[in-house]
Write a protein that holds these residues in place. Sequence first.
Motif, PDB file in Angstrom:
ATOM      1  N   ASP A  14     -52.457  71.839  72.493  1.00  0.00           N
ATOM      2  CA  ASP A  14     -52.707  72.310  73.849  1.00  0.00           C
ATOM      3  C   ASP A  14     -52.043  73.655  74.142  1.00  0.00           C
ATOM      4  O   ASP A  14     -51.938  74.065  75.299  1.00  0.00           O
ATOM      5  CB  ASP A  14     -52.225  71.279  74.871  1.00  0.00           C
ATOM      6  CG  ASP A  14     -50.742  70.956  74.720  1.00  0.00           C
ATOM      7  OD1 ASP A  14     -50.127  71.418  73.736  1.00  0.00           O
ATOM      8  OD2 ASP A  14     -50.206  70.235  75.578  1.00  0.00           O
ATOM      9  N   SER A  15     -51.595  74.352  73.107  1.00  0.00           N
ATOM     10  CA  SER A  15     -50.856  75.603  73.302  1.00  0.00           C
ATOM     11  C   SER A  15     -51.712  76.810  72.947  1.00  0.00           C
ATOM     12  O   SER A  15     -52.534  76.758  72.025  1.00  0.00           O
ATOM     13  CB  SER A  15     -49.590  75.610  72.446  1.00  0.00           C
ATOM     14  OG  SER A  15     -48.922  76.851  72.542  1.00  0.00           O
ATOM     15  N   ARG A  16     -51.473  77.909  73.662  1.00  0.00           N
ATOM     16  CA  ARG A  16     -52.118  79.173  73.336  1.00  0.00           C
ATOM     17  C   ARG A  16     -51.284  80.000  72.355  1.00  0.00           C
ATOM     18  O   ARG A  16     -51.685  81.091  71.966  1.00  0.00           O
ATOM     19  CB  ARG A  16     -52.379  79.972  74.613  1.00  0.00           C
ATOM     20  CG  ARG A  16     -53.400  79.323  75.534  1.00  0.00           C
ATOM     21  CD  ARG A  16     -53.719  80.180  76.746  1.00  0.00           C
ATOM     22  NE  ARG A  16     -54.755  79.573  77.561  1.00  0.00           N
ATOM     23  CZ  ARG A  16     -56.062  79.724  77.373  1.00  0.00           C
ATOM     24  NH1 ARG A  16     -56.486  80.490  76.378  1.00  0.00           N
ATOM     25  NH2 ARG A  16     -56.940  79.148  78.156  1.00  0.00           N
ATOM     26  N   LEU A  17     -50.134  79.484  71.965  1.00  0.00           N
ATOM     27  CA  LEU A  17     -49.242  80.178  71.040  1.00  0.00           C
ATOM     28  C   LEU A  17     -49.257  79.494  69.686  1.00  0.00           C
ATOM     29  O   LEU A  17     -49.210  78.254  69.598  1.00  0.00           O
ATOM     30  CB  LEU A  17     -47.814  80.184  71.590  1.00  0.00           C
ATOM     31  CG  LEU A  17     -46.728  80.771  70.676  1.00  0.00           C
ATOM     32  CD1 LEU A  17     -46.940  82.267  70.482  1.00  0.00           C
ATOM     33  CD2 LEU A  17     -45.345  80.476  71.243  1.00  0.00           C
ATOM     34  N   LYS A  22     -49.054  75.050  65.381  1.00  0.00           N
ATOM     35  CA  LYS A  22     -50.012  75.312  66.457  1.00  0.00           C
ATOM     36  C   LYS A  22     -50.278  74.014  67.219  1.00  0.00           C
ATOM     37  O   LYS A  22     -51.130  73.210  66.853  1.00  0.00           O
ATOM     38  CB  LYS A  22     -51.314  75.864  65.878  1.00  0.00           C
ATOM     39  CG  LYS A  22     -52.384  76.193  66.922  1.00  0.00           C
ATOM     40  CD  LYS A  22     -51.980  77.352  67.790  1.00  0.00           C
ATOM     41  CE  LYS A  22     -53.142  77.809  68.669  1.00  0.00           C
ATOM     42  NZ  LYS A  22     -53.531  76.817  69.675  1.00  0.00           N
ATOM     43  N   PRO A  23     -49.519  73.772  68.307  1.00  0.00           N
ATOM     44  CA  PRO A  23     -49.762  72.575  69.123  1.00  0.00           C
ATOM     45  C   PRO A  23     -51.187  72.570  69.671  1.00  0.00           C
ATOM     46  O   PRO A  23     -51.761  73.619  69.975  1.00  0.00           O
ATOM     47  CB  PRO A  23     -48.730  72.697  70.241  1.00  0.00           C
ATOM     48  CG  PRO A  23     -47.655  73.569  69.667  1.00  0.00           C
ATOM     49  CD  PRO A  23     -48.368  74.531  68.770  1.00  0.00           C
ATOM     50  N   ASN A  77     -48.656  68.946  64.865  1.00  0.00           N
ATOM     51  CA  ASN A  77     -48.679  70.363  65.225  1.00  0.00           C
ATOM     52  C   ASN A  77     -48.509  71.299  64.035  1.00  0.00           C
ATOM     53  O   ASN A  77     -48.407  72.510  64.215  1.00  0.00           O
ATOM     54  CB  ASN A  77     -47.598  70.701  66.267  1.00  0.00           C
ATOM     55  CG  ASN A  77     -47.746  69.915  67.548  1.00  0.00           C
ATOM     56  OD1 ASN A  77     -48.855  69.594  67.957  1.00  0.00           O
ATOM     57  ND2 ASN A  77     -46.629  69.588  68.180  1.00  0.00           N
TER      58      ASN A  77
END
Length: 696
Positions: free
Chosen positions: A540-543, A537-538, A513
């Motif tokens: 599957d994340s939008r953050l 930035k993972p 990540n």
Amino acid sequence: MLGVGTQPATPQEAVWTRPTLNFMGVPGLLDMPTAHQMPDADLSLTLGGFQNTRRGTLHFQITPRLSGVFRYVELRDFSVQDPYYDRSFDLRYQLAEEGYYTPAVTVGLQDFGGTGIYSGEYVVATKTFGRLRATGGIGWGRFGSYNGFTNPLGILADGFKTRPEGETGIEQTGRVDTDQWFRGDAAFFGGLQYAVNDRFVLSAEYSSDAYEEEAARMGFEHNAPVNLGLSYRVRDNFDVSAAYLYGSTVAVNLSYTFNPKTPNSYPGGLDRAPRPVAVRAPGSAADLGWTRQADAETILRGDMESFLATDGMTLERFGADARTARVAVRTGTQTYPAQAVGRIARIMTQIMPASVERFEITLVTGTGLPVTTVTVNRSDLEDLEHAPDGAWKSFARARIEDAAATPVAGVVPETAFPKVDWSFGPYLTAAYFDPESPVRLSFGVQLNASYEPLPGLVFEGNLRQQLSENISGLPSSNSTLPHVRTDGALYAEAADLTVNTLTATKYFRPGENLFGRISAGYFEPMYGGVSGELLWKPVDSRLGLGLEVNYAQQREYAQGFGFRDYDIVTGHASAYLEGSNDFLYQVDAGRYLAGDWGATFGVDREFDNGISIGAFATFTDVSFDDFGEGSFDKGIRFNIPLSAITGQRSDISVSRTIRPVQRDGGARLEIGSRLYEQVRDYQQPELQGEWGRFWR
């Protein structure tokens, strides 16, 4: 067909496909606004003029109910500075859509962040009766300057009865005077529009704008508050309008509308057809004879490299065993990573032996960062290629993981490195909205080159030969801050053959990540130094969260290898959030080039074809007075990939940031290799949004 007992939402005729744009560049009658909004995402450019006045307006329908406006006006005989150029921003919000019995209602702020010449507020309602549209509204500021009356909002507080005197002119540009909104005398306005057919509209209005400034300074004659005009729709997105305004002058208006959702006539693109899935013969998956062939993997790697190259992609790494094949690929000119994954997988069905069931596809950025590994089963590809809902099912069955959690095994092809690339062509830079000239340009030719000896280690730069420019004619800086941006004219004047950029950058993955970058060199024409960045930035994340620290030193005006004596440590903590409806929100907080501390807030709307349109504003501990003209840094920005216009695959795009004025406060180091924009397109939220292209 309507069901029994049902009624249409509104009694609108088919002729009202989209509103007409008025002479202020917003949905309206002639000079007054109406309550309807443009279709979602419409971007409209309006050019109009009448006596000593020329207006250019950019109107963007940000959401179905919210729209934003940037307006640029040339006024003759308005001030000592002739012509006088005025900049302003508007916001409009639709409180209620039109119903069968109820009107559309919109509230608007006009020139809320400009010089104040056109500042005004309004609430307006519009109702459609077949081919006829009726509009009525109440306004303040300019909209309350003719036949005004005591503000009805005065029943709420006495402060609404008086409108504070605001300064107009350059010193006022950019200030948001909320204490003036909806204050002072109010006045009514209204009018009618009749659609003769789907192209021809007649308009008549009663205007509440007295044109006081124009009458006092320019000799404008306001003989009557009634305006008459017509609009002709030449094409679905192009209107021509003419009007007789205020009993004294003739006006003309041209408006062109472009919707980024559907920018061309080729929604599917003009790309070459993908390779079909090669379906295995029954029972062939049990054959493992190929695994005993000593050079089998070498042959497969060569075939894979060749097949990918014909589709504009580059093989970075390859490995295979009896059941699994693993590839790392740079998608090159493939516009959509999800489409690239689908094409890579189909190529693998044609090349890999029948026993290989699992395909692990790692997507690598153009700078060598492995981002995401997408795992698909070969049997799913065989089952779903022609299924009616094959795109969704293929996404549901695929697995998307961070590439750092599943490092790619295998061999780097001998031809993969070093990578060398170069190009030669023209360049054009621009400075906008100087008080003495709307556009200043620098034109020339440039040589771009890059060298990548190892994955993720990139040396790149470009040389420029300036051929012509008028930027050096900008006035000398009067900034009280360190001149970190306002000496642009000195750089343009001294420029001849220049080292525009010259950097060495290492991209790396410090952990799952996490993404890293270290850069050194000449980042831009004005600054060089050292820069480091870390992004969380993972997959599957939008953050996303980032941290950047820079040591920057100002370059010499001639833009060779020397430096001036100004240097500074800057840095920002950043947060990125991918919201619903294609919106991206970004906040960067930290220290800027002039030593000021603050934050930049940005919002962009990004469409599936890669087009993005956004705006930003920066607020720091520099006061409005010390900042100077503009009061604070702000602007609009857009990015238009060539592929979205032509339908042809291309990695070329046009990106521009347009500021009303560039000052020293809120200035940030320009680095063209920041991580977030490189990484996000290859992660799950973006892949999921474009997975419908998996089979294209």
